[in-house]
Write an enzyme that holds these catalytic residues in place. Structure first.
Site, PDB file in Angstrom:
ATOM      1  N   GLU A 173       0.796  -1.234   0.000  1.00  0.00           N
ATOM      2  CA  GLU A 173       0.000   0.000   0.000  1.00  0.00           C
ATOM      3  C   GLU A 173       0.829   1.287   0.000  1.00  0.00           C
ATOM      4  OE1 GLU A 173      -3.230   0.199   2.731  1.00  0.00           O
ATOM      5  OE2 GLU A 173      -4.103  -1.678   2.055  1.00  0.00           O
ATOM      6  N   GLU A 361      -5.094  -8.611   0.793  1.00  0.00           N
ATOM      7  CA  GLU A 361      -5.631  -8.400   2.145  1.00  0.00           C
ATOM      8  C   GLU A 361      -7.124  -8.183   1.988  1.00  0.00           C
ATOM      9  OE1 GLU A 361      -4.107  -5.142   4.492  1.00  0.00           O
ATOM     10  OE2 GLU A 361      -2.037  -5.746   4.161  1.00  0.00           O
TER      11      GLU A 361
HETATM   12  C1  BGC Z   1      -2.662  -2.406   5.822  1.00  0.00           C
HETATM   13  C2  BGC Z   1      -2.612  -3.101   7.154  1.00  0.00           C
HETATM   14  C3  BGC Z   1      -3.714  -2.592   8.039  1.00  0.00           C
HETATM   15  C4  BGC Z   1      -5.036  -2.915   7.381  1.00  0.00           C
HETATM   16  C5  BGC Z   1      -6.256  -2.527   8.193  1.00  0.00           C
HETATM   17  C6  BGC Z   1      -4.039  -2.175   5.301  1.00  0.00           C
HETATM   18  O1  BGC Z   1      -4.135  -0.868   4.878  1.00  0.00           O
HETATM   19  O2  BGC Z   1      -1.864  -3.060   4.893  1.00  0.00           O
HETATM   20  O3  BGC Z   1      -1.344  -2.913   7.704  1.00  0.00           O
HETATM   21  O4  BGC Z   1      -3.652  -3.121   9.315  1.00  0.00           O
HETATM   22  O5  BGC Z   1      -5.100  -2.229   6.170  1.00  0.00           O
HETATM   23  O6  BGC Z   1      -6.381  -1.172   8.360  1.00  0.00           O
END
Ligand code: BGC
Length: 453
Positions: A173, A361
């Protein structure tokens, strides 16, 4: 076999579809000065607890440095295929460059071996925001030398781990760490301003592309990707000025990094003022910015409703706060909107050079309560089911979606928001570091075993 459209079954995603979880070094490992590790900008930032929600102290985060075997086993027992984690730059290079810390290398060797012996593919993220503090003191991401520093760090990682790690995520990100850390001053290193942002962003693009080339040189058969944040953006209404504002917001949040990486340059078509970023270019940067990635990782957490605004400059758009819109909110007051995912997948798959997409993610934070050793996090469970339906629909529509990695395995330290937002499939009592599988984690395990929802 026929299923109703709304039903979910693992096999509908295909045999090669990868199921995983993602964690990150700073948020999980703890032990930030153990065994020769040097400080990162996040160690510095969190050492001042007034920077953190509820003045939370990070302590040992979720103690992955000591409990990695337990966590990796938990992931394996859930039936997952992939364990994505990041390497802490200062654990292996305490001074950012130069001397390699053998104990740091030994730790990641153990993590990798543990993944492999538990049947999990290690996906290694090189940079998940924890820049060495010493490099920050020399300008960090705003200093063009970051490209050399980053490549030196990348080289150590591929030399040390490349014989066993075949999946590499060069950066996590870039929009979040450059936007929040270099423009808004909200995240570490708390720098502000448009020039800092543009420099950090351009250098991040160069690092991703150059880093990709370096990995390819050492590991020709590697699968190389980046993990990009994205948002479903819509204008507040159909007024032309708001529609145009939403286009600019979309360019910033969804196009800013992928387009230069694909060889298309920055999205100056809707943001002509962004052309000023070329002042930072060196001769040859247009070519250097581009790399042929094997996969693009997408991370979609929230929807943005945009409107015209005089601030910030270049963008001339802002977001209507989700609280004002009475949106469905997560613990971080972000607008949770799974329906936006399918449209985003179409948006990215439409770039001719995007070969495959992984949801690198996907997760949500809602309040969790541990009652008699159980956490009934039904809202999280339903959220994943809704997101998976969007993915399944995209696969049925012929899009090359290759994986779904849950953010995250165990509750961890959510950056500036501290410990309050919990995203894990597994609950952590941060006082005792005891793990309790949540209802969502149990559902995931059963789903991966082949049970129909
Ligand atoms: C990031 C994580 C973060 C998650 C939840 C993503 O933007 O890669 O590090 O914990 O979102 O906010």
């Amino acid at each position: 076999m026929l299923y109703f459209w709304g039903m979910l079954k693992r096999e509908q995603f295909g045999d090669d579809f990868e199921w995983g979880v993602t964690i990150s070094a700073f948020q999980n490992e703890g032990w930030s000065d153990a065994d020769g590790k040097g400080p990162s900008i996040w160690d510095t930032f969190t050492s001042n607890t007034s920077n953190i929600n509820n003045a939370d102290k990070i302590g040992h985060a979720s103690n992955f440095y000591k409990q990695f075997e337990e966590d990796i086993k938990l992931a394996s027992q859930m039936g997952l295929d992939v364990f994505r984690f990041s390497i802490s730059w200062t654990r292996i290079l305490p001074n950012g460059t130069g001397t390699v810390n053998a104990k740091g290398i030994a730790f990641y060797n153990k993590v990798i071996e543990c993944c492999l012996s538990n049947g999990l593919k290690p996906y290694v993220t090189l940079y998940h925001w924890d820049l060495p503090q010493v490099l920050h003191e020399e300008g960090g991401w705003t200093n063009r030398q970051i490209v050399d520093w980053f490549l030196a760090y990348t080289e150590v990682c591929v030399q040390q781990f490349g014989d066993r790690v075949k999946h590499w995520v060069v950066m996590n990100e870039p929009m979040t760490f450059t936007g929040l850390g270099y423009f808004m001053g909200y995240h570490a290193p708390a720098s502000k301003g448009i020039i800092n942002f543009l420099k950090a962003a351009h250098h991040a693009v160069l690092c991703m592309a150059q880093g990709g080339r370096l990995i390819r040189k050492y590991i020709p058969d590697a699968q190389i990707g980046v993990a990009l944040s994205c948002s479903y953006v819509k204008p507040v209404n159909r007024l032309p000025k708001n529609v145009r504002a939403a286009k600019r917001m979309e360019a910033l949040l969804n196009r800013f990094f992928i387009e230069p990486l694909l060889g298309m340059g920055y999205p100056t078509d809707v943001m002509p003022a962004l052309k000023m970023i070329q002042m930072i270019f060196k001769k040859g940067d247009e070519q250097r910015m581009h790399f042929d990635f094997d996969f693009i990782g997408l991370q979609y957490y929230f929807r943005v409703v945009a409107r015209h605004s005089l601030n910030p400059p270049i963008l001339f758009a802002d977001e209507i706060p989700p609280v004002e819109r009475k949106a469905i909110l997560n613990t971080m007051n972000l607008d949770v909107y799974p329906k936006g995912l399918n449209k985003l997948l179409h948006f990215y798959a439409a770039y001719p050079k995007v070969k495959s997409i992984v949801l690198s993610e996907s997760g949500v934070c809602f309040p969790d309560f541990l009652v008699n050793d159980h956490v009934y996090d039904t809202r999280r469970l339903k959220y994943h089911q809704k997101m998976l339906r969007q993915v399944k629909k995209a696969i049925n529509q012929g899009l090359p979606i290759k994986g779904y990695f849950v953010w995250t395995l165990v509750d961890n330290f959510e950056w500036k928001e501290g410990f309050e937002p919990r995203f894990g499939l597994v609950y952590v009592d941060f006082k005792t570091q005891k793990r309790t599988i949540k209802h969502s984690g149990n559902w995931f395990r059963e789903f991966l075993k082949g049970k129909v929802e």
